[in-house]
Write a protein that holds these residues in place. Structure first.
Motif, short mmCIF file in Angstrom:
data_model
loop_
_atom_site.label_atom_id
_atom_site.label_comp_id
_atom_site.label_asym_id
_atom_site.label_seq_id
_atom_site.Cartn_x
_atom_site.Cartn_y
_atom_site.Cartn_z
N UNK A 67 0.83 -1.21 0.00
CA UNK A 67 0.00 0.00 0.00
C UNK A 67 0.87 1.26 0.00
N UNK A 68 2.00 1.19 0.68
CA UNK A 68 2.92 2.34 0.69
C UNK A 68 3.55 2.53 -0.69
N UNK A 69 4.00 1.42 -1.28
CA UNK A 69 4.63 1.47 -2.61
C UNK A 69 3.66 2.03 -3.65
N UNK A 70 2.41 1.66 -3.56
CA UNK A 70 1.40 2.11 -4.53
C UNK A 70 0.61 3.31 -4.03
N UNK A 71 1.07 3.93 -2.96
CA UNK A 71 0.33 5.01 -2.33
C UNK A 71 0.39 6.33 -3.07
N UNK A 72 -0.47 7.24 -2.62
CA UNK A 72 -0.62 8.55 -3.27
C UNK A 72 0.65 9.37 -3.24
N UNK A 73 1.34 9.40 -2.10
CA UNK A 73 2.50 10.28 -1.98
C UNK A 73 3.59 9.88 -2.96
N UNK A 86 3.28 8.14 -5.73
CA UNK A 86 2.80 8.37 -7.09
C UNK A 86 2.89 9.85 -7.46
N UNK A 87 2.54 10.71 -6.52
CA UNK A 87 2.61 12.14 -6.78
C UNK A 87 4.05 12.58 -7.00
N UNK A 88 4.95 12.11 -6.15
CA UNK A 88 6.36 12.49 -6.30
C UNK A 88 6.94 11.95 -7.59
N UNK A 89 6.56 10.74 -7.98
CA UNK A 89 7.03 10.19 -9.24
C UNK A 89 6.52 11.00 -10.42
N UNK A 90 5.28 11.45 -10.34
CA UNK A 90 4.73 12.27 -11.43
C UNK A 90 5.50 13.58 -11.58
N UNK A 91 5.94 14.15 -10.46
CA UNK A 91 6.76 15.37 -10.54
C UNK A 91 8.06 15.10 -11.28
N UNK A 92 8.69 13.95 -10.99
CA UNK A 92 9.93 13.60 -11.69
C UNK A 92 9.68 13.43 -13.19
N UNK A 93 8.61 12.74 -13.53
CA UNK A 93 8.29 12.51 -14.93
C UNK A 93 8.06 13.82 -15.68
#
Length: 264
Positions: free
Chosen positions: A227-233, A235-242
């Protein structure tokens, strides 16, 4: 839920250490920023067992973070819990001979960290030689990690893999001696594939020195790791990197590392 993309997990068995390295951020914090000083201790063994049950097979499992994992009282028992993963540690080498019976045949790789201007370098070198003699052809595979400007000649005689690394500021992954490598995709590879579980169960995005806890994305004492690995935080941080906006991620905002180790 699954762990798509996860390749590497660091489990901090202990945050205690038995060496005072001049380039270590935690020692600098102890001396100059006592209000930030870490609460050193060991991971509860029940938590170690919980983590082992949850992690997928075949990934790299590094049993260290900021501490010296060979100080963990139940080290051998902990290692045996992760028999479905590739088991590794990074050590300062002080205990590799004393703890040889716990290491040999149980770990897959063992990295000994050396660094420039270490006053204990000769003692460490002798311990490495003694350990290799005791180990013989048994596992683990031994890697020598050499940080900063060092002569590599005597380490080459040990017939081990040598991994050179550039030095950065004690307080974090910045002020490198030369520019770190940036991947062509422009996304930190650590954020794509890596998590760190601190000894208290807090889960972070990487092993970068983080006394403020800016990289924490969850707590596996209360929340399943998937749940942590797939969690919102995350995912949000990864989207910023992308999107090329890594500076919007608190820990990444001042970090110069991109998940690609850079040699000297």
């Amino acid at each position: 839920m699954c762990f798509n993309g996860l390749t590497t997990v660091n489990v901090e068995l202990t945050s205690r250490c038995n060496k005072d390295c001049w380039m270590c951020g935690r020692r600098k914090v102890d001396r100059e920023y006592p209000k930030l000083a870490m609460q050193y201790g060991d991971m509860d063994f029940a938590l170690v067992k919980s983590i082992a049950r949850q992690l997928p097979s075949g990934i790299v499992l590094q049993l260290h973070n900021n501490g010296e994992s060979l100080l963990y009282p139940r080290f051998k028992e902990a290692v045996k819990l992760f028999n479905r993963q590739i088991r590794c540690i990074d050590t300062n080498g002080k205990l590799i001979v004393e703890k040889a019976g716990d290491i040999i045949g149980n770990l897959d790789t063992l990295t000994v960290s050396t660094f420039e201007n270490d006053e204990e370098a000769n003692e460490q070198y002798k311990l490495i030689k003694d350990f290799l003699k005791i180990k013989g052809n048994k596992k683990p595979n031994v890697i020598i990690r050499c940080l900063g400007k060092m002569s590599l000649e005597r380490y080459k005689k040990l017939n081990c893999i040598i991994a050179t690394r550039i030095l950065h500021s004690p307080m974090g992954s910045f002020k490198y001696k030369k520019n770190p490598t940036v991947p062509e995709i422009g996304i930190c590879l650590d954020l794509l594939s890596h998590i760190v579980i601190r000894r208290d169960g807090k889960v972070s995005i990487c092993v970068r020195f983080d006394p403020h806890g800016l990289g924490i994305i969850g707590d596996c004492v209360t929340t399943p790791l998937a749940d942590i690995w797939n969690g919102h935080k995350r995912k949000e941080w990864l989207s910023y990197h992308i999107e090329g906006k890594r500076r919007k991620v608190p820990l990444c905002s001042f970090c110069e590392f991109w998940g690609v180790p850079t040699g000297t």
